[in-house]
Scaffold this motif. Structure first.
Motif, mmCIF file in Angstrom:
data_model
loop_
_atom_site.group_PDB
_atom_site.id
_atom_site.type_symbol
_atom_site.label_atom_id
_atom_site.label_comp_id
_atom_site.label_asym_id
_atom_site.label_seq_id
_atom_site.Cartn_x
_atom_site.Cartn_y
_atom_site.Cartn_z
ATOM 1 N N SER A 253 1.103 -1.441 0.342
ATOM 2 C CA SER A 253 0.080 0.129 -0.260
ATOM 3 C C SER A 253 0.928 1.222 0.056
ATOM 4 O O SER A 253 1.852 1.592 0.336
ATOM 5 N N ILE B 9 -2.930 -2.297 -6.076
ATOM 6 C CA ILE B 9 -3.583 -1.152 -5.632
ATOM 7 C C ILE B 9 -3.168 0.168 -5.751
ATOM 8 O O ILE B 9 -2.654 1.046 -6.007
ATOM 9 N N GLY C 171 -4.859 4.209 -1.651
ATOM 10 C CA GLY C 171 -4.246 2.954 -1.217
ATOM 11 C C GLY C 171 -5.762 2.499 -0.675
ATOM 12 O O GLY C 171 -6.072 1.485 -0.112
#
Length: 358
Positions: free
Chosen positions: A115, A158, A162
Motif C-alpha cells: 500500500s 493497489i 490505497g
C-alpha cells in the motif's frame, strides 16, 4: 509443477507460437523511436545516463526456491519478496538485512503489492492456493484472507489512495479465462468483477487513480474506468503480453510481450505512440520493470540469466547487467528510480544501484 519447471515448459510453447506468428504476419521492424508531441512523451534522459553506470550493490539469499514476486515500499526502505517456497520475506532494502518471514500460502507466492502508506502488504498464491492475503507490514500479522479458491493470482495492484485492490485470477478448468476483481481494502468487500476471455497477466492503476489497465495472454490491453466498469480503450499488442506499467506522471503506458516487443501508448487517447523495440526473433521475457520516469525498461530474458536495460527514447539496449546465478523471474525499481531488484529461480535476490547513488 514448480515455477522453475513450468517456466521452461511455457518457454517452449511460446517459442513455437512466436515462430508461427513471425511466419504468418508481416509486422515491420521499428528502427527508431519518434515520440509525438503533446501529453504522451517520455521525460528527460538523466536517468538513462545514470543507469549506464549501474553497479551491483549486493546479492542476498534467503529463499530456497524461485523468487517470482517483488514489491518495494514507496519510501524505499522495505523490500518484500515472494517465492515458490511458499513464503514471503521482508528485507531492509538499504542494508539487505532480513526482517521477518511471512508464512500462510499453500502454493507459490505469485504476486505482491504494498500500500502507498507502507502499512499493508497484499499477496497472491499459485494455482493450488488461489488465495489473496492481507498482512500488517509492521507486525507481520495476517489481517485477513480475501478469497481462497483454486486458480493462480498472476497480478495485484493497489490504487494510489490505497483504498482499492485489483486482483487477477485464472478461471476454473484449463481454459484461459480470468476474473479481474476490485476489492475495498479496508472492509474486504468485493466491489466489482470483470471476466476476460484470456488469462490476465498484468494489472496497473494509473497514477491519478482513474484508469485500471489489464494486459492479457492474447496481447489485448483493456483500459477500464474501474469505478463504472466501462472500457475506455482496447489496445492490441502484436504478441502475447508479458506485462505493462504506467510512468510516474501517468501520461505513458508501456507494454512488453513475451517476444520482446515494446510498445509505448498514450493511455488518454489509446494512441500507439511508438514501438521503440520490436524483436521478431523467438525469445522469452520472464520479467520486466519500468523506471518511474518512463524512459528505461529493465527486461529479463528466458532461461539465459540475461538482464537488459532499454532506452525507450532511442530504442537502444543501453546496458546488460551481469552477475546472476540463475534465470530472473521478477524485477522491480524503487520509487525514486535509483535501485533495481531482481529475483531468480535459484532463490537469489540481486540489488543494483545507479552510478550516482551511495
Amino acid at each position: 509443477m514448480s515455477r522453475r519447471s513450468s517456466s521452461y515448459a511455457v518457454f517452449v510453447v511460446l517459442t513455437v507460437i512466436t515462430v508461427l506468428s513471425v511466419i504468418l504476419t508481416n509486422v515491420p521492424r521499428s528502427l527508431s523511436v519518434s515520440l509525438s508531441s503533446g501529453n504522451a512523451t517520455l521525460i528527460a534522459a538523466t536517468p538513462t545516463q545514470q543507469w549506464q553506470d549501474a553497479k551491483l550493490l549486493r546479492n542476498i539469499k534467503g529463499h530456497t526456491d524461485a523468487v517470482g514476486a517483488i514489491a518495494i515500499s514507496q519510501d524505499g526502505q522495505l523490500l518484500a519478496t515472494g517465492s515458490d517456497d511458499q513464503t514471503i520475506k521482508l528485507w531492509n532494502l538499504n542494508t539487505g538485512q532480513p526482517l521477518r518471514t511471512l508464512s500462510g500460502h499453500s502454493d507459490q507466492v505469485t504476486a505482491l503489492a504494498i500500500s502507498p502508506d507502507g502499512e499493508l502488504l497484499v499477496s497472491g498464491g499459485g494455482i493450488e492456493d488461489g488465495s489473496i492475503k492481507l498482512w500488517n507490514l509492521k507486525t507481520g500479522e495476517l489481517i485477513k484472507t480475501l478469497q481462497k479458491k483454486e486458480g493462480m493470482i498472476p497480478s495485484l495492484a493497489i490504487n494510489p489512495d490505497g483504498q482499492i485492490l485489483a486482483s487477477g485470477r485464472r478461471g476454473e478448468g484449463l481454459g484461459f479465462v480470468s476474473e479481474i476483481t476490485l476489492w475495498n481494502l479496508e472492509t474486504g468487500e468485493q466491489l466489482l468483477q470483470f471476466e476476460i476471455e484470456n488469462l490476465t497477466l498484468s494489472l496497473a492503476f494509473s497514477p491519478n487513480g482513474e484508469l485500471l489497465a489489464s494486459g492479457s495472454e492474447d496481447g489485448t490491453i483493456h483500459l477500464w474506468n474501474w469505478q463504472s466498469g466501462e472500457i475506455q480503450h482496447i489496445l492490441q499488442h502484436p504478441q502475447s503480453l508479458r506485462s505493462l506499467a504506467f510512468n510516474q506522471d501517468g501520461n505513458v503506458l508501456v507494454s512488453e510481450s513475451f517476444a520482446e516487443t515494446i510498445n509505448v501508448w498514450n493511455p488518454e487517447t489509446g494512441e500507439l505512440v511508438s514501438t521503440p523495440v520490436e524483436n521478431l526473433k523467438p525469445v522469452f521475457v520472464n520479467a520486466l520493470a519500468l523506471h518511474p520516469s518512463g524512459n528505461i525498461l529493465a527486461s529479463a530474458l528466458g532461461p539465459y540469466g540475461r538482464l537488459g536495460l532499454w532506452n525507450l527514447e532511442s530504442g537502444e539496449l543501453m546496458k546488460m547487467l551481469e552477475g546472476f546465478s540463475g534465470s530472473i523471474f521478477s524485477l522491480g525499481f524503487s520509487h525514486d528510480g535509483q535501485i533495481l531488484v531482481s529475483g531468480s529461480n535459484d532463490g537469489a535476490i540481486t540489488i543494483w544501484k545507479t552510478g550516482n547513488r551511495e
